[in-house]
Design a protein around this motif. Structure first.
Motif, PDB file in Angstrom:
ATOM      1  N   UNK A 110       0.832  -1.206   0.000  1.00 27.33           N
ATOM      2  CA  UNK A 110       0.000   0.000   0.000  1.00 27.33           C
ATOM      3  C   UNK A 110       0.866   1.255   0.000  1.00 27.33           C
ATOM      4  N   UNK A 111       1.911   1.256   0.837  1.00 24.84           N
ATOM      5  CA  UNK A 111       2.796   2.415   0.860  1.00 24.84           C
ATOM      6  C   UNK A 111       3.532   2.570  -0.463  1.00 24.84           C
ATOM      7  N   UNK A 112       3.914   1.433  -1.063  1.00 20.38           N
ATOM      8  CA  UNK A 112       4.596   1.494  -2.354  1.00 20.38           C
ATOM      9  C   UNK A 112       3.701   2.098  -3.422  1.00 20.38           C
ATOM     10  N   UNK A 113       2.428   1.771  -3.383  1.00 18.32           N
ATOM     11  CA  UNK A 113       1.508   2.332  -4.361  1.00 18.32           C
ATOM     12  C   UNK A 113       1.399   3.859  -4.213  1.00 18.32           C
ATOM     13  N   UNK A 114       1.339   4.323  -2.964  1.00 15.95           N
ATOM     14  CA  UNK A 114       1.289   5.772  -2.710  1.00 15.95           C
ATOM     15  C   UNK A 114       2.582   6.435  -3.176  1.00 15.95           C
ATOM     16  N   UNK A 140      10.831  10.173   0.343  1.00 19.73           N
ATOM     17  CA  UNK A 140      10.103   8.916   0.603  1.00 19.73           C
ATOM     18  C   UNK A 140      10.800   8.047   1.655  1.00 19.73           C
ATOM     19  N   UNK A 141      12.100   8.214   1.872  1.00 22.68           N
ATOM     20  CA  UNK A 141      12.806   7.389   2.853  1.00 22.68           C
ATOM     21  C   UNK A 141      12.393   7.713   4.278  1.00 22.68           C
ATOM     22  N   UNK A 142      11.961   8.931   4.537  1.00 21.53           N
ATOM     23  CA  UNK A 142      11.452   9.327   5.857  1.00 21.53           C
ATOM     24  C   UNK A 142      12.477   9.037   6.975  1.00 21.53           C
ATOM     25  N   UNK A 143      13.683   9.417   6.744  1.00 21.96           N
ATOM     26  CA  UNK A 143      14.705   9.253   7.782  1.00 21.96           C
ATOM     27  C   UNK A 143      15.582   8.043   7.607  1.00 21.96           C
ATOM     28  N   UNK A 144      15.199   7.061   6.808  1.00 20.08           N
ATOM     29  CA  UNK A 144      16.041   5.906   6.574  1.00 20.08           C
ATOM     30  C   UNK A 144      16.097   4.956   7.748  1.00 20.08           C
ATOM     31  N   UNK A 145      16.920   3.935   7.657  1.00 22.60           N
ATOM     32  CA  UNK A 145      16.975   2.903   8.695  1.00 22.60           C
ATOM     33  C   UNK A 145      17.482   3.410  10.031  1.00 22.60           C
ATOM     34  N   UNK A 146      18.237   4.520  10.057  1.00 23.81           N
ATOM     35  CA  UNK A 146      18.714   5.020  11.338  1.00 23.81           C
ATOM     36  C   UNK A 146      17.554   5.402  12.249  1.00 23.81           C
ATOM     37  N   UNK A 147      16.476   5.891  11.669  1.00 28.60           N
ATOM     38  CA  UNK A 147      15.309   6.299  12.439  1.00 28.60           C
ATOM     39  C   UNK A 147      14.164   5.283  12.337  1.00 28.60           C
ATOM     40  N   UNK A 148      14.493   4.087  11.909  1.00 27.20           N
ATOM     41  CA  UNK A 148      13.487   3.028  11.818  1.00 27.20           C
ATOM     42  C   UNK A 148      12.612   3.137  10.588  1.00 27.20           C
ATOM     43  N   UNK A 149      12.980   3.977   9.663  1.00 28.14           N
ATOM     44  CA  UNK A 149      12.173   4.135   8.457  1.00 28.14           C
ATOM     45  C   UNK A 149      12.608   3.172   7.369  1.00 28.14           C
ATOM     46  N   UNK A 150      11.960   3.336   6.203  1.00 26.95           N
ATOM     47  CA  UNK A 150      12.238   2.478   5.066  1.00 26.95           C
ATOM     48  C   UNK A 150      13.339   3.076   4.197  1.00 26.95           C
ATOM     49  N   UNK A 151      13.856   2.296   3.317  1.00 30.03           N
ATOM     50  CA  UNK A 151      14.841   2.736   2.327  1.00 30.03           C
ATOM     51  C   UNK A 151      14.149   2.746   0.978  1.00 30.03           C
ATOM     52  N   UNK A 152      14.255   3.881   0.276  1.00 28.29           N
ATOM     53  CA  UNK A 152      13.623   4.014  -1.032  1.00 28.29           C
ATOM     54  C   UNK A 152      14.730   4.232  -2.049  1.00 28.29           C
ATOM     55  N   UNK A 153      14.675   3.449  -3.111  1.00 31.89           N
ATOM     56  CA  UNK A 153      15.665   3.566  -4.188  1.00 31.89           C
ATOM     57  C   UNK A 153      14.944   3.691  -5.510  1.00 31.89           C
ATOM     58  N   UNK A 154      15.407   4.621  -6.349  1.00 29.68           N
ATOM     59  CA  UNK A 154      14.874   4.808  -7.698  1.00 29.68           C
ATOM     60  C   UNK A 154      15.987   4.458  -8.671  1.00 29.68           C
ATOM     61  N   UNK A 155      15.740   3.490  -9.535  1.00 28.67           N
ATOM     62  CA  UNK A 155      16.734   3.052 -10.501  1.00 28.67           C
ATOM     63  C   UNK A 155      16.067   2.884 -11.848  1.00 28.67           C
ATOM     64  N   UNK A 159       4.677   5.332  -5.395  1.00 29.34           N
ATOM     65  CA  UNK A 159       4.766   5.265  -6.850  1.00 29.34           C
ATOM     66  C   UNK A 159       3.955   6.396  -7.487  1.00 29.34           C
ATOM     67  N   UNK A 160       2.760   6.624  -6.990  1.00 31.13           N
ATOM     68  CA  UNK A 160       1.943   7.726  -7.523  1.00 31.13           C
ATOM     69  C   UNK A 160       2.625   9.070  -7.283  1.00 31.13           C
ATOM     70  N   UNK A 161       3.260   9.244  -6.104  1.00 32.95           N
ATOM     71  CA  UNK A 161       3.944  10.498  -5.801  1.00 32.95           C
ATOM     72  C   UNK A 161       5.125  10.701  -6.745  1.00 32.95           C
ATOM     73  N   UNK A 162       5.915   9.614  -6.942  1.00 33.15           N
ATOM     74  CA  UNK A 162       7.064   9.735  -7.834  1.00 33.15           C
ATOM     75  C   UNK A 162       6.625  10.022  -9.265  1.00 33.15           C
TER      76      UNK A 162
END
Length: 557
Positions: free
Chosen positions: A86-90, A121-136, A92-95
């Motif tokens: 669900x978060x990925x869909x949101x 989209x990373x929202x702080x990354x793993x240091x803050x318990x968030x997700x990692x987002x990569x665009x390739x 993806x639409x934002x990107x």
């Protein structure tokens, strides 16, 4: 470098020998450990019930714990996967919305926009318990925006599914970003843009889910272990409630069999076990009453036999003196009177032998028989018995074959009792041989001596090899006596053999005759384990019965 084949063979043999030695050591240790357990398993019903309960409950609880842990882990993972999709869909639409104004991939603003989108989209990354987002972009490797190098987490299979098949896909991978190995849920989705599709990867750490699943597994295992222990304790207590009265009954029965007839079980309550104890006590009381009554009857019978035998001695002596006087003057009487004197003498001899045997039996019954053992050469004892019965065998037309060793056979025995045993065995064999040869053999080894007496008469039917030693028992009551036996000879012989610590055994088959074997220890007091002579004659045909009827006997329908 050349290798000697003999060296290789020797090395292989040493390795094999070492492996076999290790295996033998392990096998010996296993036998040492399993031996007491096997012994306890066979002898303890309590141990078997508790062990079976523990094993069965462990298997059931283990299977249930595995099922609960697996289902819990799957539920947590499914929940995380659904949230990630669900978060990925949101995202993806934002990107796609942010990249809608770009039509050329080489536009300098594209790369900066990708970085901005990935950072947002990373929202702080793993240091803050968030997700990692990569665009390739698989088509343009220069287009890449990621806060961390996530290429180890994106497998070619996942990239192909997202970039080529244009489908949303996910997988679980483990990677270390510097804080230790961590599981990640990698979810990828294609992002449509004006300059071509790019891939958006949403990477979620599963640390919380792993901890929760571990806590669930630990809790299930601890609960299962506690449940298994509780079941084991309950089964031990319940089994003890049932087994304990059985053990008490067994011990009481052992005491009763040892002669302690006043032993009883304690009765508690009114349940089935109390009914068992009451029934057991009633049975013990009845047995005690019957045993006491039988012992009293046996005591009176032994006393009567002994008293009668002793009391008959005096009149028998008087009658014997008169009979001897008449027998000595029988030639001066009429033939009929002379024949009556001879019959009187013979019956008095038989009567005197019966009284002697009764007195001997009474001494055995009273426990007064004593063994006067001394080193004795059994060869002349056997010869003497055969020689003294030579007249009887000659009158019966029965040849006696004697087989004895050429060297002396020394054993610690009571010669008088051994001679009496052999006299009874040879006399019975002559009586039942039906005119055929009787064979007597003496054998010995380091621990025992044995004498076999074999006849070829009518034999014994199955089961009669035990009955022949009963008092006054005859294999064929209709047969006329040839030697005038009392019917107590084999009974006395059996008691004489037992007094020596020996065996007196019988074998017989219809039409194949019978054989008796006397086995005695070489040293008085030793325990017998085997006999130097066979009980079953070597000339016996297994399963073959010979018709023992006289040839002149005709059978009509």
């Amino acid at each position: 470098m050349a290798v000697d084949s003999r060296s290789v063979t020797a090395l292989g043999a040493r390795v094999l020998e070492a492996a076999l030695d290790v295996w033998r050591r392990v096998a010996r240790r296993a036998v040492i450990v399993a031996g007491p357990l096997h012994h306890t398993w066979r002898r303890s019903l309590h141990f078997r019930v508790v062990a079976i309960t523990l094993v069965t409950s462990s298997l059931l609880v283990g299977a249930f714990a595995y099922l609960v842990a697996t289902q819990s882990t799957n539920i947590l993972l499914d929940r995380t996967r659904n949230a990630a999709v669900k978060q990925l869909q949101v995202d993806t639409d934002h990107a796609a919305e942010q990249l809608r104004g770009f039509n050329q991939a080489f536009d300098p603003q594209v790369q900066s926009s990708l970085g901005t989108i990935a950072s947002y989209l990373s929202r702080g990354g793993p240091e803050q318990g968030g997700a990692i987002v990569a665009l390739t972009s698989s088509r343009n490797p220069n287009l890449r925006a990621q806060a961390f190098d996530v290429s180890p987490l994106i497998t070619p299979e996942l990239a192909h599914t997202v970039a080529v098949d244009h489908r949303v896909a996910d997988q679980i991978r483990t990677y270390d970003f510097g804080s230790g190995p961590t599981k990640y849920l990698v979810t990828g989705s294609p992002v449509p843009t004006g300059f071509g599709p790019i891939e958006l990867y949403y990477i979620v750490p599963l640390t919380t889910e792993d901890q929760t699943a571990g806590q669930i597994r630990t809790m299930v295992l601890l609960t299962g272990a506690a449940l298994v222990i509780l079941l084991g304790v309950l089964s031990a207590l319940v089994t003890r409630l049932v087994v304990r009265p059985v053990r008490v009954a067994a011990r009481t029965a052992q005491r009763l069999s040892a002669g302690l007839l006043d032993q009883r079980m304690a009765v508690h309550g009114e349940d089935d076990l109390a009914l068992l104890a009451a029934s057991f006590n009633q049975m013990a009381t009845n047995l005690q009453r019957q045993i006491v009554r039988l012992e009293e009857m046996s005591r009176l019978q032994r006393r009567f036999t002994s008293d009668v035998s002793h009391e008959l001695r005096t009149p028998l002596t008087t009658v014997r003196m008169a009979a001897d006087l008449i027998f000595a003057e029988r030639d001066e009487f009429d033939p009929a009177v002379a024949r009556a004197a001879e019959l009187l003498q013979a019956e008095l001899d038989r009567f005197e032998g019966l009284l002697t045997d009764l007195l001997e039996i009474s001494r055995f019954d009273a426990g007064f028989a004593m063994l006067d053992a001394e080193p004795t050469d059994l060869v002349p004892v056997v010869r003497r018995v055969v020689d003294r019965l030579d007249g009887v065998s000659a009158r019966a037309g029965v040849p006696v074959e004697l087989t004895v060793p050429e060297t002396p056979v020394i054993a610690e025995v009571d010669p008088r009792r051994v001679e009496r045993i052999l006299r009874n065995l040879v006399g019975n064999a002559v009586e039942h041989s039906e005119g055929r040869t009787v064979s007597v053999a003496l054998g010995a080894d380091d621990a025992a001596v044995a004498v076999t007496v074999r006849d070829h008469g009518i034999g014994l039917r199955p089961g009669e090899e035990k009955l022949v030693f009963n008092r006054f028992w005859r294999a064929d009551p209709s047969r006329a006596r040839q030697t005038g036996g009392t019917g107590l000879g084999l009974s006395i012989s059996l008691e004489d053999a037992r007094l020596h610590g020996g065996w007196l055994e019988a074998w017989g088959a219809p039409g194949q005759g019978a054989q008796f074997r006397l086995t005695l220890p070489v040293r008085a007091g030793d325990r017998l384990t085997s006999s130097p002579l066979r009980l079953v004659p070597p000339d016996v045909v297994p399963g073959h019965a010979v018709d023992a009827r006289p040839a002149s006997l005709e059978v009509t329908a």
